[in-house]
Design a protein around this motif. Structure first.
Motif, mmCIF file in Angstrom:
data_model
loop_
_atom_site.group_PDB
_atom_site.id
_atom_site.type_symbol
_atom_site.label_atom_id
_atom_site.label_comp_id
_atom_site.label_asym_id
_atom_site.label_seq_id
_atom_site.Cartn_x
_atom_site.Cartn_y
_atom_site.Cartn_z
ATOM 1 N N HIS A 172 1.249 -0.781 0.020
ATOM 2 C CA HIS A 172 -0.142 -0.299 0.148
ATOM 3 C C HIS A 172 0.869 1.702 0.099
ATOM 4 C CE1 HIS A 172 -3.639 -1.932 0.985
ATOM 5 N NE2 HIS A 172 -2.677 -3.095 1.982
ATOM 6 N N GLY A 173 0.382 2.152 -1.605
ATOM 7 C CA GLY A 173 0.806 3.487 -1.147
ATOM 8 C C GLY A 173 0.343 4.621 -1.406
ATOM 9 N N GLY A 174 1.328 5.705 -2.375
ATOM 10 C CA GLY A 174 0.765 6.390 -3.194
ATOM 11 C C GLY A 174 0.948 6.220 -4.439
ATOM 12 N N CYS A 175 2.219 5.548 -4.691
ATOM 13 C CA CYS A 175 2.185 5.618 -6.422
ATOM 14 C C CYS A 175 0.882 4.887 -7.583
ATOM 15 C CB CYS A 175 3.394 4.736 -6.930
ATOM 16 S SG CYS A 175 4.743 5.032 -8.249
ATOM 17 N N PRO A 176 1.150 5.051 -8.580
ATOM 18 C CA PRO A 176 -0.172 4.868 -9.012
ATOM 19 C C PRO A 176 -0.046 3.827 -10.364
ATOM 20 C CG PRO A 176 -0.096 6.323 -10.085
ATOM 21 C CD PRO A 176 1.032 7.039 -8.902
ATOM 22 N N VAL A 177 -0.334 2.426 -10.312
ATOM 23 C CA VAL A 177 -0.061 1.099 -11.067
ATOM 24 C C VAL A 177 -1.339 1.036 -12.820
ATOM 25 C CG1 VAL A 177 0.196 -0.959 -11.041
ATOM 26 C CG2 VAL A 177 0.370 -0.027 -9.156
ATOM 27 N N VAL A 208 0.435 1.963 -5.240
ATOM 28 C CA VAL A 208 1.382 0.942 -4.399
ATOM 29 C C VAL A 208 2.440 1.898 -3.651
ATOM 30 C CG1 VAL A 208 1.637 -1.339 -5.409
ATOM 31 C CG2 VAL A 208 3.195 0.337 -6.383
ATOM 32 N N LEU A 209 3.261 1.135 -2.168
ATOM 33 C CA LEU A 209 4.861 1.732 -2.118
ATOM 34 C C LEU A 209 5.813 0.813 -2.566
ATOM 35 C CD1 LEU A 209 6.124 3.654 0.059
ATOM 36 C CD2 LEU A 209 6.419 1.865 1.742
ATOM 37 N N LEU A 210 6.609 1.852 -3.300
ATOM 38 C CA LEU A 210 8.432 1.185 -4.243
ATOM 39 C C LEU A 210 8.618 0.173 -3.602
ATOM 40 C CD1 LEU A 210 7.745 4.405 -6.691
ATOM 41 C CD2 LEU A 210 7.124 1.939 -7.173
ATOM 42 N N ASN A 211 8.607 -0.387 -3.954
ATOM 43 C CA ASN A 211 10.102 -1.240 -2.452
ATOM 44 C C ASN A 211 10.595 -2.032 -3.501
ATOM 45 O OD1 ASN A 211 8.669 -3.232 -1.522
ATOM 46 N ND2 ASN A 211 7.718 -2.223 -0.542
ATOM 47 N N ASP A 212 12.109 -3.485 -2.770
ATOM 48 C CA ASP A 212 12.433 -4.349 -3.019
ATOM 49 C C ASP A 212 11.648 -5.458 -3.091
ATOM 50 O OD1 ASP A 212 14.988 -5.579 -4.051
ATOM 51 O OD2 ASP A 212 14.952 -5.893 -2.184
ATOM 52 N N GLY A 213 10.931 -5.776 -1.965
ATOM 53 C CA GLY A 213 10.005 -6.741 -1.812
ATOM 54 C C GLY A 213 8.615 -6.843 -3.395
#
Length: 89
Positions: free
Chosen positions: A39-44, A64-69
């Motif tokens: 969960h985050g603020g970046c549109p997909v 989404v939250l952009l992260n390695d996972g």
């Protein structure tokens, strides 16, 4: 770090889908679950390339939250080089 910069400057996440995946319910469900966990603020956006050499880009309702996972999960489901972060620059 790197992911802080991505989340600050990343405008959107573009996920490339092969045409055949549109009909693979298992992969689509896995993709949906992966996006739903981050969960985050970046549109997909989903980009679908067709055999006719045209492409369609579809905005999802996911943010989404952009992260390695998330990136590792996308690569597990779709393969290498199937996502890109579009920057706000």
């Amino acid at each position: 770090g790197l992911y802080d910069a991505m989340n600050k400057w990343g405008k959107s996440l573009l996920v490339h889908l092969p045409e055949g995946m549109l009909f693979d319910e298992k992969q689509l469900t896995e993709l949906r679950n992966a996006l739903g966990k981050s969960h985050g603020g970046c549109p997909v956006y989903l980009k679908i390339n067709t055999k006719a050499r045209s492409a369609y880009v579809i905005e999802t309702t996911d943010r989404v939250l952009l992260n390695d996972g998330l990136f590792r999960e996308l690569e597990r489901i779709l393969g290498d080089k199937t996502w890109q972060v579009e920057s706000g620059y």
